[in-house]
Design a protein around this motif. Structure first.
Motif, mmCIF file in Angstrom:
data_model
loop_
_atom_site.group_PDB
_atom_site.id
_atom_site.type_symbol
_atom_site.label_atom_id
_atom_site.label_comp_id
_atom_site.label_asym_id
_atom_site.label_seq_id
_atom_site.Cartn_x
_atom_site.Cartn_y
_atom_site.Cartn_z
ATOM 1 N N GLY A 1 -26.006 32.004 30.670
ATOM 2 C CA GLY A 1 -26.496 30.387 30.460
ATOM 3 C C GLY A 1 -25.129 29.977 29.428
ATOM 4 O O GLY A 1 -25.707 28.400 29.178
ATOM 5 N N SER A 2 -24.246 29.983 29.057
ATOM 6 C CA SER A 2 -23.158 29.367 28.610
ATOM 7 C C SER A 2 -23.574 29.738 26.836
ATOM 8 O O SER A 2 -22.554 28.728 25.987
ATOM 9 N N SER A 3 -24.867 30.603 26.035
ATOM 10 C CA SER A 3 -24.760 30.499 25.207
ATOM 11 C C SER A 3 -23.896 31.346 24.399
ATOM 12 O O SER A 3 -23.455 32.387 25.417
ATOM 13 N N THR A 4 -23.198 30.685 23.651
ATOM 14 C CA THR A 4 -22.218 31.979 22.391
ATOM 15 C C THR A 4 -22.319 32.580 21.454
ATOM 16 O O THR A 4 -23.615 32.008 20.226
ATOM 17 N N ASN A 5 -22.267 33.288 20.500
ATOM 18 C CA ASN A 5 -22.173 33.890 19.402
ATOM 19 C C ASN A 5 -20.532 35.025 19.382
ATOM 20 O O ASN A 5 -20.408 34.983 19.955
ATOM 21 N N TYR A 6 -20.552 35.045 18.034
ATOM 22 C CA TYR A 6 -19.165 35.172 17.369
ATOM 23 C C TYR A 6 -18.875 36.088 16.363
ATOM 24 O O TYR A 6 -20.195 36.623 15.607
ATOM 25 N N ALA A 7 -18.330 37.230 15.935
ATOM 26 C CA ALA A 7 -18.205 37.168 14.723
ATOM 27 C C ALA A 7 -18.152 36.678 13.160
ATOM 28 O O ALA A 7 -17.375 36.106 13.687
ATOM 29 N N ASP A 8 -19.062 37.412 12.407
ATOM 30 C CA ASP A 8 -18.263 36.248 11.470
ATOM 31 C C ASP A 8 -16.701 35.771 11.342
ATOM 32 O O ASP A 8 -16.756 34.836 10.433
ATOM 33 N N SER A 9 -16.016 37.300 11.012
ATOM 34 C CA SER A 9 -14.884 36.942 10.797
ATOM 35 C C SER A 9 -13.734 36.016 11.944
ATOM 36 O O SER A 9 -12.811 36.240 11.321
ATOM 37 N N VAL A 10 -14.059 35.557 12.777
ATOM 38 C CA VAL A 10 -13.683 34.462 13.693
ATOM 39 C C VAL A 10 -14.480 33.040 13.842
ATOM 40 O O VAL A 10 -13.942 32.226 14.976
ATOM 41 N N THR B 1 -22.650 38.133 31.759
ATOM 42 C CA THR B 1 -23.030 38.398 30.081
ATOM 43 C C THR B 1 -21.551 39.175 30.191
ATOM 44 O O THR B 1 -21.269 39.769 29.702
ATOM 45 N N MET B 2 -20.475 38.022 29.251
ATOM 46 C CA MET B 2 -19.051 38.270 29.315
ATOM 47 C C MET B 2 -18.816 38.292 27.462
ATOM 48 O O MET B 2 -19.287 37.376 26.951
ATOM 49 N N ALA B 3 -17.709 39.106 27.332
ATOM 50 C CA ALA B 3 -17.700 39.480 25.752
ATOM 51 C C ALA B 3 -16.290 40.226 25.903
ATOM 52 O O ALA B 3 -15.393 40.812 26.541
ATOM 53 N N TRP B 4 -15.550 39.357 24.491
ATOM 54 C CA TRP B 4 -14.173 39.663 23.853
ATOM 55 C C TRP B 4 -14.445 40.840 22.907
ATOM 56 O O TRP B 4 -15.629 40.899 22.139
#
Length: 114
Positions: free
Chosen positions: A54-63, A33-36
């Motif tokens: 598996g290329s599922s993504t998640n984001y901070a609400d601010s972005v 799993t990779m993250a910024w």
């Protein structure tokens, strides 16, 4: 040994775009799993976006709606496309590889001027 090398940071005006890259070596990239993350002066490091093996993504609400994370397993690289940048996006951006243990890059500075 494991190395994560970020690039693509810089100075941009508000409303502009930047694309960050993180090249990984020394690990089986496709299984991680990779993250910024980012850290602004005086603030804690915070998750910006993540992408699983598996290329599922998640984001901070601010972005959400402005940033896009993606990965190219053939190039051992994870990207962060940042659009509609705001001054509050100014921070050092770090790449993280996570599995049984975490690995971090050295960070790249992003500065957004108003």
């Amino acid at each position: 040994q494991v190395q994560l090398v970020e690039s693509g940071g810089g100075l941009v005006q508000a409303g502009g775009s930047l694309r960050l890259s993180c090249v990984a070596s020394g690990l089986v990239f496709a299984t991680y799993t990779m993250a910024w993350y980012r850290q602004a002066p005086g603030n804690q490091r915070e998750l910006v976006a993540g992408i699983t093996s598996g290329s599922s993504t998640n984001y901070a609400d601010s972005v959400k709606g402005r940033f896009t994370i993606s990965r190219d397993n053939g190039k051992n690289t994870v990207y962060l496309q940042m659009n509609s940048l705001k001054p509050e996006d100014t921070a050092v951006y770090y790449c993280r590889a996570g599995r049984q243990r975490d690995y971090w890059g050295q960070g790249t500075q992003v500065t957004v001027s108003s």
